[in-house]
Design a protein around this motif. Structure first.
Motif, PDB file in Angstrom:
ATOM      1  N   ASN A 193       0.709  14.659   0.311  1.00  0.00           N
ATOM      2  CA  ASN A 193      -0.691  14.821   0.689  1.00  0.00           C
ATOM      3  C   ASN A 193      -1.338  13.449   0.856  1.00  0.00           C
ATOM      4  N   PRO A 194      -1.007  12.739   1.942  1.00  0.00           N
ATOM      5  CA  PRO A 194      -1.507  11.372   2.133  1.00  0.00           C
ATOM      6  C   PRO A 194      -3.023  11.267   2.192  1.00  0.00           C
ATOM      7  N   GLY A 195      -3.716  12.373   2.450  1.00  0.00           N
ATOM      8  CA  GLY A 195      -5.166  12.354   2.509  1.00  0.00           C
ATOM      9  C   GLY A 195      -5.825  12.079   1.164  1.00  0.00           C
ATOM     10  N   ARG A 238       0.859  -1.188   0.000  1.00  0.00           N
ATOM     11  CA  ARG A 238       0.000   0.000   0.000  1.00  0.00           C
ATOM     12  C   ARG A 238       0.898   1.242   0.000  1.00  0.00           C
ATOM     13  N   VAL A 239       0.682   2.118  -0.972  1.00  0.00           N
ATOM     14  CA  VAL A 239       1.477   3.347  -1.087  1.00  0.00           C
ATOM     15  C   VAL A 239       0.547   4.543  -1.267  1.00  0.00           C
ATOM     16  N   PRO A 240       0.912   5.702  -0.710  1.00  0.00           N
ATOM     17  CA  PRO A 240       0.069   6.882  -0.896  1.00  0.00           C
ATOM     18  C   PRO A 240       0.132   7.366  -2.346  1.00  0.00           C
ATOM     19  N   LEU A 241      -0.973   7.916  -2.816  1.00  0.00           N
ATOM     20  CA  LEU A 241      -0.992   8.484  -4.164  1.00  0.00           C
ATOM     21  C   LEU A 241      -0.088   9.709  -4.240  1.00  0.00           C
ATOM     22  N   ASP A 242       0.055  10.419  -3.118  1.00  0.00           N
ATOM     23  CA  ASP A 242       0.906  11.609  -3.056  1.00  0.00           C
ATOM     24  C   ASP A 242       1.506  11.662  -1.652  1.00  0.00           C
ATOM     25  N   TYR A 243       2.808  11.432  -1.540  1.00  0.00           N
ATOM     26  CA  TYR A 243       3.446  11.426  -0.223  1.00  0.00           C
ATOM     27  C   TYR A 243       3.288  12.767   0.487  1.00  0.00           C
ATOM     28  N   ALA A 293      -4.662   6.052  -1.308  1.00  0.00           N
ATOM     29  CA  ALA A 293      -3.541   5.136  -1.525  1.00  0.00           C
ATOM     30  C   ALA A 293      -3.844   4.203  -2.690  1.00  0.00           C
TER      31      ALA A 293
END
Length: 95
Positions: free
Chosen positions: A40-42, A33-38, A45
């Motif tokens: 802006n983790p909100g 699981r990785v964030p779409l934007d490190y 993922a």
């Protein structure tokens, strides 16, 4: 990550299907699981599929190889199976 047996459906072609069968229990799969934007983790993922193939001869293992194609155009899971066939006895491959 929880490594489990690979689902045979990950094989994109006959070559990959044969390689996956040949590696047997040496091939393990997981999702990361990785964030779409490190920054802006909100934003949410994504799940990234990961394949590892253990060295065929652990006593002769020379290291590990991490493969990341870095974008569209070639499947890293298939690429990981290809490299594992080339370096299967001497390296632990992750793709």
């Amino acid at each position: 990550m929880a490594w489990t047996a690979c689902d045979p459906s990950i094989a994109q072609d006959d070559y990959s299907a044969r390689a996956l069968t040949q590696f047997g229990d040496r091939a393990r799969c997981a999702t990361l699981r990785v964030p779409l934007d490190y920054a802006n983790p909100g934003l949410g993922a994504a799940q990234v599929a990961v394949l590892r193939v253990a060295a065929g001869n652990p006593a002769a293992r020379q290291g590990a190889i991490l493969l990341s194609n870095g974008g569209p155009g070639f499947d890293s899971l298939t690429n990981g199976l290809t490299f594992a066939k080339w370096w299967g006895d001497a390296c632990f491959s992750v793709g």
